[in-house]
Design a protein around this motif. Sequence first.
Motif: not given
Length: 111
Positions: A72-84
Amino acid sequence: ERQIVREAKALMDSKSGTMTRIHTIGLGPYCNHQFLKMLARHGRGFNTNVIDMEAINSPVRVKTMKLMHSVAVPVLTNIVLEMPANGCELYPYPIPDLFSGKPVCVSGRYE
């Protein structure tokens, strides 16, 4: 099944699909649990299965309410990790959303 997956992938890849999630519930021992799990994974959602439909505590209702409460309530959406680093691989891709009580596990490999 292939047509369903194609349509789900097309929806998820569209602009309107950025906030769309597909959650699945498998009822009974004879449904295609692997397909439902895969569809939920591609749809960035959760899957739950109820095998024993005859239990006295109504597992269908309990598991359905638990799933609905979790999503019902996502804490964090569309998570993206950027790696160098170049040549980095992350799994799962895309990274699933973070929901209360549901951890997000990401593994990776780089050269």
